[in-house]
Design an enzyme around this catalytic site. Structure first.
Site, mmCIF file in Angstrom:
data_model
loop_
_atom_site.group_PDB
_atom_site.id
_atom_site.type_symbol
_atom_site.label_atom_id
_atom_site.label_comp_id
_atom_site.label_asym_id
_atom_site.label_seq_id
_atom_site.Cartn_x
_atom_site.Cartn_y
_atom_site.Cartn_z
ATOM 1 N N ASP A 103 0.802 -1.122 0.104
ATOM 2 C CA ASP A 103 0.004 -0.034 0.191
ATOM 3 C C ASP A 103 0.791 1.276 0.031
ATOM 4 O O ASP A 103 1.384 1.797 1.023
ATOM 5 C CB ASP A 103 -0.699 0.039 1.097
ATOM 6 C CG ASP A 103 -1.995 0.874 1.149
ATOM 7 O OD1 ASP A 103 -2.297 1.714 0.183
ATOM 8 O OD2 ASP A 103 -2.612 1.002 2.093
ATOM 9 N N ILE A 104 1.216 1.849 -1.213
ATOM 10 C CA ILE A 104 2.316 2.844 -1.280
ATOM 11 C C ILE A 104 1.361 3.933 -1.860
ATOM 12 O O ILE A 104 2.203 4.956 -1.949
ATOM 13 C CB ILE A 104 3.343 2.406 -2.314
ATOM 14 C CG1 ILE A 104 2.839 2.022 -3.326
ATOM 15 C CG2 ILE A 104 4.211 1.439 -1.470
ATOM 16 C CD1 ILE A 104 3.932 1.671 -4.467
ATOM 17 N N LYS A 105 0.471 3.831 -2.500
ATOM 18 C CA LYS A 105 -0.461 5.077 -3.286
ATOM 19 C C LYS A 105 0.466 5.836 -4.034
ATOM 20 O O LYS A 105 0.301 7.112 -3.690
ATOM 21 C CB LYS A 105 -1.140 5.717 -2.208
ATOM 22 C CG LYS A 105 -2.164 4.873 -1.574
ATOM 23 C CD LYS A 105 -3.271 5.595 -0.518
ATOM 24 C CE LYS A 105 -4.373 4.747 0.024
ATOM 25 N NZ LYS A 105 -3.602 3.774 0.869
ATOM 26 N N ARG A 106 1.337 5.512 -4.976
ATOM 27 C CA ARG A 106 2.103 6.351 -5.656
ATOM 28 C C ARG A 106 1.202 7.042 -7.011
ATOM 29 O O ARG A 106 0.139 6.253 -7.139
ATOM 30 C CB ARG A 106 3.295 5.404 -6.228
ATOM 31 C CG ARG A 106 4.118 4.865 -5.373
ATOM 32 C CD ARG A 106 4.845 6.078 -4.565
ATOM 33 N NE ARG A 106 6.008 5.527 -3.642
ATOM 34 C CZ ARG A 106 5.907 5.316 -2.332
ATOM 35 N NH1 ARG A 106 4.755 5.916 -1.796
ATOM 36 N NH2 ARG A 106 7.057 5.039 -1.794
ATOM 37 N N THR A 155 -0.696 -0.182 -4.559
ATOM 38 C CA THR A 155 -1.831 0.764 -4.663
ATOM 39 C C THR A 155 -1.430 2.024 -5.311
ATOM 40 O O THR A 155 -0.262 2.336 -5.237
ATOM 41 C CB THR A 155 -2.481 1.078 -3.446
ATOM 42 O OG1 THR A 155 -1.398 1.616 -2.543
ATOM 43 C CG2 THR A 155 -3.106 -0.297 -2.778
#
Length: 287
Positions: A95-98, A123
């Protein structure tokens, strides 16, 4: 396709995604006392949780922020956690939401689909547009990787942007979902789901059926269960025949020992909570 592996894990173990959003505050004091440094402590706690929930969960979501906040030692724990999950043949969502584009996004893809931080899914935030997704596509096509892209999230602030009218009776999240669903059809597995999934919060049940019908090939990563107020009934509405998505729970699983007043057996408490969650969702699906 990695989407097939996820589908088959759900069929076997249920829809629970164990969130390893591990704050040091979550670790019982008596367990902490066994370690002289935070890196070893954090990894050891995660390892106990993984071992206890591996056969009753579909996958594990590791939120990188909790590890980055501890600096290099935290990232060492992050690396070790991912390595241990791979050793156990568990499916991993980083879960890094780059959300960048071009060369920068290529480096993000390389960082989290290869090497020390390799995971199965990551993510992404699509705010900059569909070209922020493009650099990850070669990994999806050639390296058995996948992405979950933010579509309609469970936080209160989602209404600030995601719910804005985009014309033709659609909201921003509708447009994002449709574009991703169309793109995802190029990466379908044998079970009919794509390796391009969407993050869809379960806290707005009234929209569930329409989203599930429209985004027909998109697996959902479903946050909002438990601590954010989502129920088994809410979650069931976003699934199709008990599949087509995974339901994340972090605090409710990691801190189950507090509710059960049994810090000594925190891992077993996490297992009991994961089983209870899995069974509650299964019951809701059958109703």
């Amino acid at each position: 396709m990695i989407a097939d592996k996820l589908f088959e894990k759900v069929e076997k173990n249920g829809v629970v995604c164990v969130g390893l959003d591990t704050s040091l505050d979550y670790i019982p004091e008596e367990f902490k006392s066994k370690f002289s440094n935070e890196s070893d402590m954090l990894f050891a706690f995660n390892k106990e949780i993984i071992d206890a929930t591996l056969d009753v969960s579909a996958c594990f979501k590791v939120q990188i922020a909790y590890y980055e906040a501890l600096g290099l030692k935290g990232l060492e724990s992050y690396k070790n956690t991912l390595s241990y999950l791979r050793e156990k043949n568990a499916l991993i969502i980083a879960d890094i939401k780059r959300g960048d584009i071009a060369a920068t996004a290529k480096m993000y893809a390389k960082a989290h689909f290869e090497g020390d931080f390799e995971s199965d899914f990551i993510t992404l935030n699509p705010y900059m547009g569909m070209d922020s997704i493009d650099p990850y596509l070669p990994y999806i096509e050639k390296n058995e990787k996948g992405v979950f892209v933010l579509v309609r999230t469970s936080n209160k602030g989602a209404e600030d942007i995601e719910y804005l009218e985009a014309g033709h009776g659609k909201k921003v999240y509708d447009v994002v979902g449709e574009k991703l669903n169309t793109l995802g059809k190029n990466y379908l597995g044998k079970h009919g789901y794509s390796s391009i999934g969407g993050v869809v919060g379960c806290t707005h049940q009234e929209e569930a059926k329409e989203m599930r019908d429209k985004l027909d090939t998109m697996p959902f990563l479903i946050p909002g269960y438990g601590a954010q107020g989502g129920t088994a009934k809410d979650v069931a509405a976003y699934l199709k025949n008990g599949n087509g998505g995974i339901v994340n729970s972090s605090r409710k699983i990691l801190l189950a020992y507090k509710a059960m007043e049994d810090s000594k057996n925190f891992a077993e408490c996490a297992r009991k909570e994961a089983i209870s969650m899995r069974d509650s969702i299964r019951e809701a699906i059958l109703k």
